[in-house]
Design a protein around this motif. Structure first.
Motif, mmCIF file in Angstrom:
data_model
loop_
_atom_site.group_PDB
_atom_site.id
_atom_site.type_symbol
_atom_site.label_atom_id
_atom_site.label_comp_id
_atom_site.label_asym_id
_atom_site.label_seq_id
_atom_site.Cartn_x
_atom_site.Cartn_y
_atom_site.Cartn_z
ATOM 1 N N VAL A 226 39.215 -17.892 46.203
ATOM 2 C CA VAL A 226 39.019 -16.697 47.579
ATOM 3 C C VAL A 226 37.704 -15.550 46.967
ATOM 4 C CG1 VAL A 226 40.459 -15.617 48.748
ATOM 5 C CG2 VAL A 226 40.888 -17.096 48.449
ATOM 6 N N SER A 227 37.367 -14.996 48.076
ATOM 7 C CA SER A 227 36.668 -13.830 47.616
ATOM 8 C C SER A 227 36.789 -12.874 48.119
ATOM 9 C CB SER A 227 35.032 -13.479 46.953
ATOM 10 O OG SER A 227 34.875 -14.561 48.402
ATOM 11 N N VAL A 228 37.480 -11.552 48.001
ATOM 12 C CA VAL A 228 37.440 -9.808 48.463
ATOM 13 C C VAL A 228 36.620 -9.269 47.884
ATOM 14 C CG1 VAL A 228 39.219 -8.791 49.210
ATOM 15 C CG2 VAL A 228 40.030 -11.053 49.100
ATOM 16 N N VAL A 229 35.894 -8.635 48.866
ATOM 17 C CA VAL A 229 35.219 -7.381 48.800
ATOM 18 C C VAL A 229 35.347 -5.926 49.152
ATOM 19 C CG1 VAL A 229 32.430 -6.218 48.474
ATOM 20 C CG2 VAL A 229 33.093 -8.402 47.894
ATOM 21 N N SER A 230 36.048 -4.938 48.564
ATOM 22 C CA SER A 230 36.851 -4.147 48.955
ATOM 23 C C SER A 230 35.214 -2.661 49.800
ATOM 24 C CB SER A 230 37.633 -3.103 48.550
ATOM 25 O OG SER A 230 38.208 -3.982 48.365
#
Length: 466
Positions: A226-230
């Motif tokens: 999983v990859s998350v960029v805020s």
């Protein structure tokens, strides 16, 4: 000034006593003056007479006591009680922001106001926590509904394009984001858009530059993580994508679409506003991705099975599936037609007599058996057995080779006759060579005049025989 002085007394009783004492102090002072000798010595006669005829000291003392009682009750009790009453009424009506406004109040009422404010703040905090929990439950319920909708679509629809579009639509609707994408990972590592939300329709089905090396979605498709960029403006782990930069994307999350062997692709959501993706949001994305992955594998497997079933069904040769005990689980149309053509009752009668032992042997060894022959009503069939040990069945493929055997027999007979003719021709050629030599020598002898007539007659017969 008087109020500030009275606030130095902490208790309500003390404040009331101090208030009364302060207000009656002028009357006490006047009484003290009147009772002094120097007042009667220097005071005018009319003042003496008036002072003695009217109980001014008592009047002023009573009056000032009343004023002190009113002032103390108004400023130290009534106003604060009214403020507390208004705050209680607001709180009772559901206004959790109600406060007494008596932060500077001291004494018992000040402590009561402080405790009331603390209670109201605690109720407000609990209400906020309850609202937050209710919102989380609502979001989870909505997410479960969205996942169920995608799953229902996958169960009732075999069009993968419709399922992919349903998935990206539900993700965009649930997250209230501008863009959602479902991309397939190609063998060369590129990402191929299968369904998009918020982009032009011509972006679907075209490999775009979002799959550059070390981009967020390429990394997710390759690793399955999983990859998350805020905030993309502060992101240093992943490379920037020209497409996402052009769309003005600020925040995004991507999850891999799992399959049995390797990730099928990526499901991603992007927004032009800064957004924090909660663990519940990620779980929702993973759930939708799992549904998409399972639906993709199931439909592709069904398509492959249907193709295989159609191949077997439309095969012009007989095909049967036999259980371990020799019973027939399935036979195709060709096997049924051949059974009827040979006037048999069961397709199993087409097989060799010892086919049950052959089936058990194939399942035990796991090896194919080929070239097995059976003769039924003048027809010759050849069979191939292919065991499937995991399923406990054997696939049998038969072919009627009667015509082929007849042709082979005719061809063999023709080859025999051809060989015999070539042998006879060779022998005749050899005899002709021998006769040619005999005739040549005989003719040469007949030309000799010195031979006797009887000899020439014999040589003439030999020459004529050649």
């Amino acid at each position: 000034m008087i109020q500030k002085f009275l606030k130095r007394f902490t208790g309500v009783r003390m404040q009331l006593v101090a208030s009364v004492f302060l207000w009656i102090s002028p009357a006490l002072a006047l009484t003290y003056v009147i009772n002094q000798d120097w007042f009667w010595k220097y005071a005018p006669d009319w003042l003496r007479e008036y002072t003695m005829s009217v109980p001014w000291e008592s009047f002023f003392v009573g009056l000032l006591a009343l004023v002190a009682a009113w002032y103390g009750g108004e400023h130290f009790i009534l106003r604060q009680v009214q403020a507390l009453t208004r705050a209680v009424l607001r709180l009772a009506s559901g206004d959790l922001d109600a406060r007494s406004g008596l932060k500077k109040a001291e004494g018992e009422i000040g402590q009561l106001a402080q405790k009331f404010d603390e209670m109201a703040s605690a109720l407000k905090q609990r209400q906020n926590e309850r609202d937050e929990a209710d919102q989380k439950l609502l979001n989870r319920a909505m997410q479960q509904t969205a996942v169920s909708a995608v799953g229902q679509c996958a169960l009732t629809n075999r069009d993968l394009e419709v399922i992919y579009e349903q998935a990206v639509y539900r993700v965009a609707e649930m997250f209230a984001v501008e863009y959602a994408m479902l991309l397939q990972r190609m063998p060369d590592g590129q990402l191929h858009p299968l369904a998009v939300y918020g982009l032009a329709p011509n972006e679907t089905g075209k490999t775009v530059s979002i799959s550059q090396r070390r981009s967020q979605m390429s990394w997710t498709a390759e690793t399955g993580e999983v990859s998350v960029v805020s905030d993309w403006s502060k992101e240093t782990t992943f490379g920037h994508s020209p497409l996402l930069d052009e769309l003005g994307v600020v925040s995004g999350a991507a999850v891999a679409i799992p399959t049995r062997s390797k990730p099928f692709g990526v499901l991603a959501a992007h927004t032009t506003h800064k957004r924090e993706f909660s663990p519940d949001d990620i779980q929702f994305l993973l759930a939708v991705a799992n549904v998409v992955g399972m639906a993709t594998e199931r439909i592709r497997a069904e398509d492959a099975t249907e193709k295989l079933a159609a191949f077997v069904k439309e095969n012009p040769n007989a095909a049967l599936e036999l259980a371990a005990d020799g019973s027939v689980n399935y036979f195709n149309d060709a096997a049924g037609q051949l059974t009827k053509a040979l006037d048999l009752d069961q397709p199993s009668q087409l097989l060799p007599e010892s086919f049950r032992a052959m089936i058990r042997e194939s399942l035990v060894t796991g090896h194919n058996q080929t070239g097995l022959l059976s003769k039924v009503n003048g027809r010759t069939l050849t069979w191939t057995l292919q065991p499937v040990p995991d399923s406990g069945v054997v696939h049998c493929y038969g072919e009627d080779i009667t015509t082929r055997l007849n042709l082979e027999a005719q061809l063999l007979q023709s080859e025999k006759m051809k060989t015999f003719g070539q042998f006879a021709a060779g022998i005749a050629h050899d005899f002709n060579n021998m006769l040619t030599i005999i005739q040549g020598h005989t003719g040469k002898l007949l030309e000799d005049e010195s031979l006797a007539a009887e000899v020439k007659e014999s040589l003439a017969q030999v020459y004529s025989a050649g």
